[in-house]
Scaffold this motif. Sequence first.
Motif, mmCIF file in Angstrom:
data_model
loop_
_atom_site.group_PDB
_atom_site.id
_atom_site.type_symbol
_atom_site.label_atom_id
_atom_site.label_comp_id
_atom_site.label_asym_id
_atom_site.label_seq_id
_atom_site.Cartn_x
_atom_site.Cartn_y
_atom_site.Cartn_z
ATOM 1 N N SER A 155 2.307 9.664 6.276
ATOM 2 C CA SER A 155 1.572 8.504 5.781
ATOM 3 C C SER A 155 1.618 7.374 6.799
ATOM 4 C CB SER A 155 2.179 8.010 4.458
ATOM 5 O OG SER A 155 2.055 8.981 3.448
ATOM 6 N N PHE A 156 0.466 6.741 7.002
ATOM 7 C CA PHE A 156 0.368 5.557 7.848
ATOM 8 C C PHE A 156 -0.278 4.436 7.043
ATOM 9 C CE2 PHE A 156 0.484 8.993 10.949
ATOM 10 C CZ PHE A 156 1.378 8.504 11.890
ATOM 11 N N LEU A 157 0.152 3.222 7.294
ATOM 12 C CA LEU A 157 -0.419 2.050 6.628
ATOM 13 C C LEU A 157 -0.827 1.036 7.674
ATOM 14 C CD1 LEU A 157 -0.949 0.425 3.959
ATOM 15 C CD2 LEU A 157 1.326 -0.571 4.315
ATOM 16 N N ILE A 158 -2.058 0.539 7.547
ATOM 17 C CA ILE A 158 -2.542 -0.540 8.404
ATOM 18 C C ILE A 158 -2.703 -1.776 7.508
ATOM 19 C CG2 ILE A 158 -4.319 -1.304 10.016
ATOM 20 C CD1 ILE A 158 -5.126 1.632 10.353
ATOM 21 N N PRO A 159 -1.720 -2.670 7.508
ATOM 22 C CA PRO A 159 -1.807 -3.852 6.646
ATOM 23 C C PRO A 159 -2.648 -4.945 7.289
ATOM 24 C CG PRO A 159 0.268 -3.868 7.809
ATOM 25 C CD PRO A 159 -0.442 -2.599 8.226
ATOM 26 N N ASN A 160 -3.176 -5.803 6.455
ATOM 27 C CA ASN A 160 -3.927 -6.951 6.946
ATOM 28 C C ASN A 160 -3.074 -8.206 6.975
ATOM 29 O OD1 ASN A 160 -6.514 -8.325 7.659
ATOM 30 N ND2 ASN A 160 -6.163 -9.358 5.697
ATOM 31 N N ASP A 161 -2.044 -8.230 6.140
ATOM 32 C CA ASP A 161 -1.187 -9.410 6.004
ATOM 33 C C ASP A 161 0.271 -8.973 6.063
ATOM 34 O OD1 ASP A 161 0.233 -11.665 5.214
ATOM 35 O OD2 ASP A 161 -1.242 -12.280 3.723
ATOM 36 N N PHE A 162 0.988 -9.357 7.123
ATOM 37 C CA PHE A 162 2.386 -8.987 7.286
ATOM 38 C C PHE A 162 3.264 -9.495 6.149
ATOM 39 C CE2 PHE A 162 3.396 -7.118 11.421
ATOM 40 C CZ PHE A 162 2.195 -7.220 12.084
ATOM 41 N N ASP A 163 2.871 -10.617 5.524
ATOM 42 C CA ASP A 163 3.744 -11.241 4.530
ATOM 43 C C ASP A 163 4.040 -10.326 3.349
ATOM 44 O OD1 ASP A 163 4.037 -13.525 5.990
ATOM 45 O OD2 ASP A 163 2.476 -14.643 4.932
ATOM 46 N N PHE A 164 3.074 -9.491 2.956
ATOM 47 C CA PHE A 164 3.307 -8.601 1.824
ATOM 48 C C PHE A 164 4.383 -7.568 2.162
ATOM 49 C CE2 PHE A 164 -0.654 -10.522 0.715
ATOM 50 C CZ PHE A 164 -0.631 -10.581 -0.669
ATOM 51 N N LEU A 165 4.325 -7.042 3.371
ATOM 52 C CA LEU A 165 5.351 -6.087 3.798
ATOM 53 C C LEU A 165 6.707 -6.772 3.923
ATOM 54 C CD1 LEU A 165 3.335 -4.153 6.510
ATOM 55 C CD2 LEU A 165 4.164 -3.234 4.356
ATOM 56 N N ARG A 166 6.716 -7.989 4.448
ATOM 57 C CA ARG A 166 7.978 -8.706 4.612
ATOM 58 C C ARG A 166 8.624 -8.994 3.272
ATOM 59 N NH1 ARG A 166 8.684 -13.894 4.360
ATOM 60 N NH2 ARG A 166 6.487 -14.369 4.726
ATOM 61 N N ARG A 167 7.819 -9.467 2.309
ATOM 62 C CA ARG A 167 8.369 -9.767 0.978
ATOM 63 C C ARG A 167 8.878 -8.504 0.293
ATOM 64 N NH1 ARG A 167 3.928 -13.441 0.307
ATOM 65 N NH2 ARG A 167 2.774 -11.818 -0.787
ATOM 66 N N GLY A 168 8.187 -7.379 0.523
ATOM 67 C CA GLY A 168 8.584 -6.140 -0.119
ATOM 68 C C GLY A 168 9.692 -5.406 0.609
ATOM 69 N N GLY A 169 10.189 -5.988 1.730
ATOM 70 C CA GLY A 169 11.250 -5.346 2.479
ATOM 71 C C GLY A 169 10.779 -4.169 3.309
ATOM 72 N N ARG A 170 9.463 -4.066 3.517
ATOM 73 C CA ARG A 170 8.922 -2.928 4.272
ATOM 74 C C ARG A 170 8.826 -3.222 5.757
ATOM 75 N NH1 ARG A 170 9.401 -2.208 -1.117
ATOM 76 N NH2 ARG A 170 8.751 -0.111 -1.711
ATOM 77 N N LEU A 171 9.103 -4.476 6.142
ATOM 78 C CA LEU A 171 9.035 -4.853 7.556
ATOM 79 C C LEU A 171 10.082 -5.935 7.778
ATOM 80 C CD1 LEU A 171 7.176 -4.333 10.101
ATOM 81 C CD2 LEU A 171 5.977 -6.411 9.429
ATOM 82 N N THR A 172 10.791 -5.882 8.894
ATOM 83 C CA THR A 172 11.797 -6.901 9.153
ATOM 84 C C THR A 172 11.123 -8.257 9.343
ATOM 85 O OG1 THR A 172 11.742 -6.614 11.550
ATOM 86 C CG2 THR A 172 13.268 -5.201 10.316
ATOM 87 N N PRO A 173 11.766 -9.352 8.944
ATOM 88 C CA PRO A 173 11.171 -10.683 9.105
ATOM 89 C C PRO A 173 10.787 -10.981 10.547
ATOM 90 C CG PRO A 173 13.051 -10.780 7.635
ATOM 91 C CD PRO A 173 13.029 -9.399 8.201
#
Length: 280
Positions: A155-173
């Motif tokens: 699975s690959f995800l191309i997000p448009n807004d980093f903030d959603f991943l950051r809030r969900g813990g899916r990306l380091t701040p």
Amino acid sequence: MVQIMSDSSALYSIAQGKEVGLVVNPLSVSVADKTYREFEEIDSDTFLKLVIEGNTPSSSQPSVGETLSLYEQYGDAPLLNITVADGLSGTYQTASAAAQNMPEEKRKNITVINSGTLCGPHRYLVQKALSLAKEGLSTEEILNALAPSLGNHRSFLIPNDFDFLRRGGRLTPLAAKVGGLLKLVPVMTTTKDGKRLEKFALCRSFASAMETICKNFLENKVGPEHYITVSHAGAPALARQALEKLRAVFPDSQIDVLNLSPAFITQGGPQCVAIQYILK
């Protein structure tokens, strides 16, 4: 006959599940001070509108009580519950805990498996299990037939807004901050254990992100024997662009476009696009 059960990561509503013989246990989302069961009390378009208006969403797995209720209703016969990836959601843990709380005569009928994936590939696993159950296969036979697919997906995800991943813990701040400043297009992928998302690449454009993903698919020998999905959160133009690229590179593969559910829009954010494959 084995009863197949899943959560709404497989992108079925309760009514749609009933049409094909599937028991659906919906995930929930909270937004604008209200909590909704996805597909039942709120659809993706309505949810997207609330999020775009500035409301911060969150998601949650089905409760133990809700899961127990379904087990009690359907647990007199063999039941196979195929959950969204453990770690990306707490659903597998909840489903397993609920099974352990059932009386022995029903507990022995319940099998819970962690799909290790979500959305498009998860939907495929559920559909395949339904087909095999209708053929009269036992739980063990269904699991054996699913095993090759369970071990071959990405699975690959191309997000448009980093903030959603950051809030969900899916990306380091730090990664979120740097990526946002550089105006790059991130490509995320699931970790090997399927429990988290990690950065796979930073690209200059959506087109170059698709090039990167297709290159990985080719390296993993994706072909006609794989099922490919493009799932999106209110981004039909990007989904079409992704579909055109995938069809050009993999002309003999089955490729479907799906709409993401509110729970996964919560994680990926509006305008995100997921590109996934699974072995048939």
